[in-house]
Write a protein that holds these residues in place. Sequence first.
Motif, short mmCIF file in Angstrom:
data_model
loop_
_atom_site.label_atom_id
_atom_site.label_comp_id
_atom_site.label_asym_id
_atom_site.label_seq_id
_atom_site.Cartn_x
_atom_site.Cartn_y
_atom_site.Cartn_z
N THR A 1 0.81 -1.22 0.00
CA THR A 1 0.00 0.00 0.00
C THR A 1 0.84 1.26 0.00
N ARG A 2 2.15 1.14 -0.04
CA ARG A 2 3.01 2.32 -0.05
C ARG A 2 2.94 2.99 -1.41
N LYS A 3 2.76 4.28 -1.41
CA LYS A 3 2.66 5.03 -2.65
C LYS A 3 4.04 5.54 -3.05
N GLN A 4 4.41 5.26 -4.30
CA GLN A 4 5.69 5.71 -4.82
C GLN A 4 5.41 6.81 -5.82
N PHE A 5 5.99 7.98 -5.57
CA PHE A 5 5.76 9.13 -6.43
C PHE A 5 6.93 9.25 -7.41
N ALA A 6 7.03 8.25 -8.28
CA ALA A 6 8.10 8.25 -9.27
C ALA A 6 7.66 9.08 -10.47
N PHE A 7 8.54 9.99 -10.90
CA PHE A 7 8.21 10.87 -12.03
C PHE A 7 8.41 10.10 -13.32
N ARG A 8 7.34 10.00 -14.12
CA ARG A 8 7.40 9.31 -15.39
C ARG A 8 6.96 10.26 -16.49
N ILE A 9 7.69 10.25 -17.59
CA ILE A 9 7.36 11.11 -18.71
C ILE A 9 7.15 10.24 -19.94
N ASP A 10 6.13 10.55 -20.70
CA ASP A 10 5.83 9.77 -21.90
C ASP A 10 6.96 9.92 -22.91
N LYS A 11 7.29 8.81 -23.57
CA LYS A 11 8.42 8.82 -24.51
C LYS A 11 8.15 9.73 -25.71
N TYR A 12 6.91 9.80 -26.15
CA TYR A 12 6.59 10.69 -27.27
C TYR A 12 6.66 12.16 -26.84
N LEU A 13 6.23 12.42 -25.62
CA LEU A 13 6.33 13.79 -25.10
C LEU A 13 7.79 14.21 -25.01
N LEU A 14 8.64 13.33 -24.51
CA LEU A 14 10.07 13.63 -24.40
C LEU A 14 10.68 13.85 -25.78
N LEU A 15 10.32 13.01 -26.73
CA LEU A 15 10.86 13.16 -28.08
C LEU A 15 10.37 14.46 -28.72
N GLY A 16 9.11 14.81 -28.47
CA GLY A 16 8.58 16.06 -29.00
C GLY A 16 9.31 17.28 -28.44
N ILE A 17 9.62 17.23 -27.14
CA ILE A 17 10.36 18.33 -26.52
C ILE A 17 11.76 18.44 -27.13
N LEU A 18 12.41 17.30 -27.35
CA LEU A 18 13.75 17.30 -27.94
C LEU A 18 13.71 17.85 -29.37
#
Length: 237
Positions: free
Chosen positions: A170-187
């Motif tokens: 039940t432990r919540k992990q607040f791992a930051f995840r970014i979509d691969k297409y979003l990352l590629l679009g930013i690049l």
Amino acid sequence: MRINSRAQIIFRRILIVSDSVLFSFLICLPAYVILHRSEKRTLIGVLFCGILGIVLLLRVSSASRMEKKRRQEAIRRRKTDLLFLMNDEALSDLTGKKRFILIRKEHPDRCDVLEAIRRGADAIGIMGSRKRFEDLIRSYSPAVTVYCTEDLLRIADGKEPGKEGEDVGTRKQFAFRIDKYLLLGILFFIASFLFGFKIYFRVSAGLCLILACFSGFLRNRDMRKNLWIFLDNRVDR
């Protein structure tokens, strides 16, 4: 049921391969712009195959880790169910306490803990983290020991309970995840300011951002569920 399950597996694999091919193609687009006028056009195909192989390998590795995690969660869930089926006397023998009371609720609250204290418990088992009730226990019965589900599972396996006493399930992990297409679009958008072919890079960035929206929708189960409910309601009307 088996046919539907197999169809879902086949569809999921086709979707993974198609997504990997599309993502690899988008990665290779800048190389195509640079190399298509030179004598090194054959490198584009080699580069595409290499990137596609790496992407597929990463996807397969990720799917394998997720499947392993699902199996571990299923085993843990079964062990938790067996603990909840045990009576308090058996759990008292397991923990070495005289008056162990297990709160058989998925989300116990303050009233549940107070009721266990009122019944004279010297140890309480709860689902979730025991840190939520530390102040409550300290105020009314400091001698009571609180075990979370993870503690009980470790004791059942012959191990010492965890120091923090948190329930891993039940432990919540607040791992930051970014979509691969979003990352590629930013690049691509950043590259439009650094290199030539500004229009090309910005059109590619826009395409990637559109794909990121679809990709995020497909990964979000709640959004898909709400969409199906909305469509069903429209049919009923």
